[in-house]
Design a protein around this motif. Structure first.
Motif, PDB file in Angstrom:
ATOM      1  N   ARG A 179      36.760  42.732  38.699  1.00  0.00           N
ATOM      2  CA  ARG A 179      36.970  41.308  38.920  1.00  0.00           C
ATOM      3  C   ARG A 179      38.212  40.878  38.155  1.00  0.00           C
ATOM      4  NH1 ARG A 179      34.935  37.132  41.128  1.00  0.00           N
ATOM      5  NH2 ARG A 179      33.084  38.229  41.832  1.00  0.00           N
ATOM      6  N   SER A 180      39.094  40.180  38.854  1.00  0.00           N
ATOM      7  CA  SER A 180      40.306  39.643  38.250  1.00  0.00           C
ATOM      8  C   SER A 180      40.415  38.173  38.621  1.00  0.00           C
ATOM      9  CB  SER A 180      41.530  40.396  38.781  1.00  0.00           C
ATOM     10  OG  SER A 180      41.779  40.055  40.148  1.00  0.00           O
ATOM     11  N   ALA A 181      41.503  37.537  38.208  1.00  0.00           N
ATOM     12  CA  ALA A 181      41.740  36.152  38.606  1.00  0.00           C
ATOM     13  C   ALA A 181      42.016  36.050  40.096  1.00  0.00           C
ATOM     14  CB  ALA A 181      42.910  35.576  37.817  1.00  0.00           C
ATOM     15  N   CYS A 182      42.233  37.171  40.752  1.00  0.00           N
ATOM     16  CA  CYS A 182      42.451  37.203  42.202  1.00  0.00           C
ATOM     17  C   CYS A 182      41.173  37.536  42.960  1.00  0.00           C
ATOM     18  CB  CYS A 182      43.550  38.213  42.542  1.00  0.00           C
ATOM     19  SG  CYS A 182      45.174  37.772  41.882  1.00  0.00           S
ATOM     20  N   GLY A 183      40.040  37.601  42.271  1.00  0.00           N
ATOM     21  CA  GLY A 183      38.779  37.856  42.941  1.00  0.00           C
ATOM     22  C   GLY A 183      38.213  39.220  42.616  1.00  0.00           C
ATOM     23  N   LEU A 184      37.228  39.620  43.386  1.00  0.00           N
ATOM     24  CA  LEU A 184      36.572  40.916  43.218  1.00  0.00           C
ATOM     25  C   LEU A 184      37.221  41.906  44.168  1.00  0.00           C
ATOM     26  CD1 LEU A 184      34.232  42.505  41.869  1.00  0.00           C
ATOM     27  CD2 LEU A 184      32.821  41.857  43.838  1.00  0.00           C
ATOM     28  N   ASN A 185      37.763  43.000  43.628  1.00  0.00           N
ATOM     29  CA  ASN A 185      38.438  44.002  44.438  1.00  0.00           C
ATOM     30  C   ASN A 185      37.829  45.372  44.206  1.00  0.00           C
ATOM     31  OD1 ASN A 185      40.826  41.878  43.723  1.00  0.00           O
ATOM     32  ND2 ASN A 185      41.117  42.754  45.741  1.00  0.00           N
ATOM     33  N   SER A 186      37.751  46.162  45.266  1.00  0.00           N
ATOM     34  CA  SER A 186      37.279  47.530  45.143  1.00  0.00           C
ATOM     35  C   SER A 186      38.474  48.458  44.982  1.00  0.00           C
ATOM     36  CB  SER A 186      36.478  47.940  46.380  1.00  0.00           C
ATOM     37  OG  SER A 186      37.349  48.189  47.475  1.00  0.00           O
ATOM     38  N   ARG A 240      36.658  50.933  32.414  1.00  0.00           N
ATOM     39  CA  ARG A 240      35.907  51.948  33.142  1.00  0.00           C
ATOM     40  C   ARG A 240      34.470  52.015  32.616  1.00  0.00           C
ATOM     41  NH1 ARG A 240      39.871  56.910  32.248  1.00  0.00           N
ATOM     42  NH2 ARG A 240      40.025  55.807  30.247  1.00  0.00           N
ATOM     43  N   GLY A 241      33.552  52.092  33.544  1.00  0.00           N
ATOM     44  CA  GLY A 241      32.150  52.113  33.166  1.00  0.00           C
ATOM     45  C   GLY A 241      31.523  50.739  33.061  1.00  0.00           C
ATOM     46  N   GLU A 242      32.338  49.681  33.162  1.00  0.00           N
ATOM     47  CA  GLU A 242      31.812  48.330  33.114  1.00  0.00           C
ATOM     48  C   GLU A 242      31.479  47.831  34.511  1.00  0.00           C
ATOM     49  OE1 GLU A 242      34.390  45.633  31.138  1.00  0.00           O
ATOM     50  OE2 GLU A 242      34.596  46.848  29.328  1.00  0.00           O
ATOM     51  N   SER A 243      30.466  46.986  34.612  1.00  0.00           N
ATOM     52  CA  SER A 243      30.153  46.334  35.877  1.00  0.00           C
ATOM     53  C   SER A 243      31.053  45.126  36.038  1.00  0.00           C
ATOM     54  CB  SER A 243      28.688  45.899  35.915  1.00  0.00           C
ATOM     55  OG  SER A 243      28.442  45.084  37.042  1.00  0.00           O
ATOM     56  N   PRO A 244      31.683  44.947  37.221  1.00  0.00           N
ATOM     57  CA  PRO A 244      32.555  43.785  37.407  1.00  0.00           C
ATOM     58  C   PRO A 244      31.805  42.473  37.482  1.00  0.00           C
ATOM     59  CG  PRO A 244      32.306  44.950  39.486  1.00  0.00           C
ATOM     60  CD  PRO A 244      31.643  45.802  38.421  1.00  0.00           C
ATOM     61  N   GLY A 245      30.491  42.514  37.756  1.00  0.00           N
ATOM     62  CA  GLY A 245      29.708  41.287  37.852  1.00  0.00           C
ATOM     63  C   GLY A 245      30.090  40.473  39.072  1.00  0.00           C
ATOM     64  N   MET A 246      29.404  39.373  39.258  1.00  0.00           N
ATOM     65  CA  MET A 246      29.652  38.524  40.423  1.00  0.00           C
ATOM     66  C   MET A 246      30.107  37.126  40.035  1.00  0.00           C
ATOM     67  SD  MET A 246      29.191  40.531  42.849  1.00  0.00           S
ATOM     68  CE  MET A 246      29.304  39.365  44.207  1.00  0.00           C
ATOM     69  N   GLY A 247      30.083  36.823  38.729  1.00  0.00           N
ATOM     70  CA  GLY A 247      30.473  35.483  38.315  1.00  0.00           C
ATOM     71  C   GLY A 247      31.912  35.441  37.853  1.00  0.00           C
ATOM     72  N   GLY A 248      32.369  34.231  37.434  1.00  0.00           N
ATOM     73  CA  GLY A 248      33.710  34.077  36.879  1.00  0.00           C
ATOM     74  C   GLY A 248      34.761  34.335  37.924  1.00  0.00           C
TER      75      GLY A 248
END
Length: 306
Positions: A133-140, A16-24
């Motif tokens: 961001r997880s191994a399944c992609g970026l999810n909201s 919580r409070g972390e940015s998921p980022g767009m990479g990886g």
């Protein structure tokens, strides 16, 4: 729930409070691609639907769900599964509750896997805000709680607790049911069930793919009920009214209820998680029996078992 004296899990990551980022992101949205694949692989005739489901049942090789389960659980020691968050801060009551529920699922499934001659490796549970961001992609957070088989983690935005209340399912056990359901998906992954479902869905038409998804989700509901059985019998974690809260939550997230709530007509062919009645039934099936082998939704819903 009598949870405050329960054991805390060491498998909670607080992002919580972390940015998921767009990479990886490892699989880079493979989970979403697999979900869309059945819509792209068209089309089969309607009479093949039941045949495909029945074939899937035989593919499982009978009613004993633990037969064929891996003797050694998959390794979680990969780049994608390494902890990137921290433990929840002391005094965070909701996160503390989540940790206790997760620990209790670890105790239950650890015992059940051991009794079956296998080893249970628990999932990590990631707390996040807004997007992750997880191994399944970026999810909201809009997707709700989810399990990613690519990194063996459950993802949970605590705002979903408020969503449950709005759906008419308040109470601590309602939230515990949601956590136990997602852990149920991890159990399916360890048993190889999830992979078989994905393979079957990839080769199916849209309606059949949806039905297979419903079977998978209802089995996770049943597994949540199995956990509740042992949490109550062995550790007296449940209080009066808790099961009713769980049943209310199961009904609240039924596809028919959600379709009506969004103003749409009820369309069983579009169900992906099961109706309110089905979700209640399978949670109760697990809770009243405490038997994993009573959770073979694939046999029951293909007409092979009543």
């Amino acid at each position: 729930m009598r949870w405050r004296k329960g054991r805390r899990s060491s498998n909670v990551e607080d992002r919580r409070g972390e940015s998921p980022g767009m990479g990886g992101g490892g699989m880079g949205g493979l989970g979403n691609l697999l979900a869309l694949a059945p819509f792209l692989l068209r089309s089969k005739k309607g009479w093949l639907i039941l045949a495909a489901i029945a074939a899937f049942y035989f593919f499982f090789g009978g009613d004993r769900l633990f037969e064929g389960a891996p003797q050694q659980a998959p390794s979680l020691d990969s780049e994608q599964s390494r902890q990137s968050g921290s433990e929840p801060a002391p005094g965070d009551e909701v996160a503390d509750f989540v940790s206790v529920v997760l620990a209790d699922t670890e105790d239950t499934w650890g015992q059940l896997f051991e009794a079956a001659g296998s080893r249970y490796v628990p999932p990590k549970l990631v707390l996040y805000d807004d997007a992750v961001r997880s191994a399944c992609g970026l999810n909201s957070a809009a997707v709700g709680p989810f399990y990613c088989p690519g990194d063996n983690k459950v993802y949970l935005d605590l705002s979903f607790l408020g969503d449950l209340k709005q759906l008419g399912a308040p109470g601590d056990f309602a939230f515990a049911y949601v956590i136990a359901h997602e852990v149920g998906h991890h159990v399916q992954n360890l048993m190889g069930t999830s992979q078989k479902v994905q393979q079957a869905r990839m080769q199916a038409d849209k309606v059949t793919a949806n039905r297979l998804s419903v079977m998978l989700e209802l089995q996770a509901d049943c597994f949540a009920g199995v956990w509740a059985f042992y949490a109550h019998r062995d550790r007296q974690l449940l209080e009066e009214g808790d099961i009713e809260e769980g049943l209310a939550a199961a009904a609240a997230v039924g596809d028919d209820r959600l379709q009506k709530r969004s103003g749409r007509a009820v369309s069983p062919d579009a169900f992906t998680h099961g109706s309110a009645e089905q979700r209640v039934y399978w949670f109760k099936q697990g809770f009243t029996s405490g038997d994993v082998n009573k959770c073979n939704t694939f046999a029951a819903l293909s007409g092979r078992q009543q």
